[in-house]
Design an enzyme around this catalytic site. Structure first.
Site, PDB file in Angstrom:
ATOM      1  N   HIS A 157     -71.511 -34.892  69.822  1.00  0.00           N
ATOM      2  CA  HIS A 157     -71.001 -33.905  68.881  1.00  0.00           C
ATOM      3  C   HIS A 157     -69.480 -33.773  68.909  1.00  0.00           C
ATOM      4  O   HIS A 157     -68.918 -33.092  68.049  1.00  0.00           O
ATOM      5  CB  HIS A 157     -71.661 -32.552  69.162  1.00  0.00           C
ATOM      6  CG  HIS A 157     -71.526 -31.564  68.041  1.00  0.00           C
ATOM      7  ND1 HIS A 157     -71.932 -31.830  66.745  1.00  0.00           N
ATOM      8  CD2 HIS A 157     -71.004 -30.310  68.018  1.00  0.00           C
ATOM      9  CE1 HIS A 157     -71.678 -30.786  65.982  1.00  0.00           C
ATOM     10  NE2 HIS A 157     -71.107 -29.851  66.714  1.00  0.00           N
ATOM     11  N   ASP A 185     -75.239 -37.639  68.081  1.00  0.00           N
ATOM     12  CA  ASP A 185     -75.055 -36.194  68.008  1.00  0.00           C
ATOM     13  C   ASP A 185     -76.392 -35.497  68.227  1.00  0.00           C
ATOM     14  O   ASP A 185     -77.320 -35.635  67.430  1.00  0.00           O
ATOM     15  CB  ASP A 185     -74.471 -35.839  66.639  1.00  0.00           C
ATOM     16  CG  ASP A 185     -73.916 -34.429  66.573  1.00  0.00           C
ATOM     17  OD1 ASP A 185     -74.374 -33.569  67.336  1.00  0.00           O
ATOM     18  OD2 ASP A 185     -73.011 -34.206  65.749  1.00  0.00           O
ATOM     19  N   SER A 200     -68.323 -29.359  62.743  1.00  0.00           N
ATOM     20  CA  SER A 200     -69.596 -28.712  63.040  1.00  0.00           C
ATOM     21  C   SER A 200     -69.864 -27.632  61.994  1.00  0.00           C
ATOM     22  O   SER A 200     -69.943 -27.922  60.802  1.00  0.00           O
ATOM     23  CB  SER A 200     -69.590 -28.160  64.466  1.00  0.00           C
ATOM     24  OG  SER A 200     -70.894 -27.795  64.860  1.00  0.00           O
TER      25      SER A 200
END
Length: 343
Positions: free
Chosen positions: A311, A282, A186
């Site tokens: 995610h 995502d 991320s």
């Protein structure tokens, strides 16, 4: 869970035009040089993590502006030679946590530097690094902190801290400086991609700047900002949308600032091998924005796509792939190389 972005074939074909902003290389060369000029000696202190198989050290190094940045160095307790090192950047809102957390790479036999992200540490793990004089880590909203100008933008400090973290890792005793790998998911994935482009720039202006042996970037944030803000269903990209919803008069300066920090632009300078993972469902980091960075990546690269994942990306399955990839690129010492022995 439905697709919220382009499908896989469309993403594979997606190559947006993302021009370099004016003076991009000069901007980053100056940022990096300033950090080196203000750097102080690295502090390394042993801590009791309560574990028997992993040794942990509290590391403090100088980041952007000479500000102190905290990190944990985890090492296998049984070690006889300098190790490859994974320098991990963290997800948005997360800090380095406690001394017994995030020890996976040390258990796998690597040195592992877990780097605080300044001003963060309010979500999954606490942080110990303030953003300069702004005090202890606070809450979200950092995506638009200082966004009026590249020189004041929050991620100028974060990315510069990350370059300094790689240099710090390379100079640590027990670390082989020829086998330092940037990694993260991320926000950490976006920082790692940015590092892939910034470390080569650093090597052009700083005598002791290290090289990267590899990059592992998972479901990366901070890529193709405009596309991500248009598509992302959830925060943190919504912070930019919320800001511009109330201040549309600042849109031009905001997009201009963000262009200096777009990992999809910075990776055009990358030379290190990379393993990038992308999740097609995502909702936080839209896959098309991640593919824009992957397609722009100039160094050798491999792609792992998880078509039905959000995610969390590939989870434990992808971790297995990372272990094999890391062993290939950094698992064994390179003949003729002699690591540093500084502490």
């Amino acid at each position: 869970m439905p697709l919220t972005d382009l499908n896989l074939q469309e993403c594979l074909d997606y190559r947006p035009e993302l021009p370099d902003p004016p003076g991009l290389a000069t901007f980053w060369e100056q940022s990096i040089t300033e950090a080196w000029e203000r750097s102080q000696p690295v502090s390394v202190e042993t801590v009791d993590n309560g574990l028997r198989m992993v040794d942990t050290f509290d590391v403090t190094f100088s980041g952007a502006g000479g500000d102190p940045v905290r990190a944990w160095l985890h090492l296998p307790a049984a070690r006889s030679e300098p190790l490859a090192c994974v320098v991990e950047s963290l997800g948005y809102g997360s800090g380095r946590g406690l001394a017994h957390e995030r020890i996976f790479w040390a258990v796998a036999g690597y040195a592992h530097l877990v780097v605080d992200t300044r001003g963060q540490g309010w979500s999954s793990a606490a942080g110990d690094t303030p953003d300069g004089g702004a005090g202890l880590p606070g809450g979200p909203g950092l995506l638009v902190r200082g966004v009026a100008s590249p020189s004041t933008y929050y991620y100028r400090r974060v990315f510069t801290d990350a370059v300094r973290a790689v240099a710090t890792a390379a100079g640590l005793r027990d670390v082989d400086p020829t086998r330092v790998v940037a990694a993260g998911a991320s926000q950490g994935g976006g920082i790692s991609l940015a590092l892939a482009g910034l470390v080569p720039l650093a090597r052009g202006v700083v005598d002791d700047a290290p090289a990267l042996a590899g990059v592992m970037a998972d479901v990366p944030f901070l890529c193709h900002f405009r596309r991500a803000v248009d598509v992302a269903a959830e925060h943190p990209y919504r912070e930019i949308a919320d800001y511009l919803r109330l201040r549309p008069d600042r849109a031009e300066e905001t997009w201009r600032t963000l262009s200096y920090f777009d990992a999809a632009v910075l990776v055009r300078q990358a030379t290190a091998p990379a393993l990038v993972s992308i999740a097609m469902m995502d909702r936080i980091c839209p896959p098309s924005s991640c593919f824009a960075a992957y397609h722009s990546y100039a160094g050798p690269k491999e792609l792992a796509v998880y078509e039905l994942n959000d995610h969390e990306g590939g989870g434990a399955t992808h971790r297995s792939r990372q272990l094999a990839w890391l062993d290939r690129y950094a698992g064994r010492p390179r003949s003729g190389q002699h690591p540093t022995t500084t502490s």
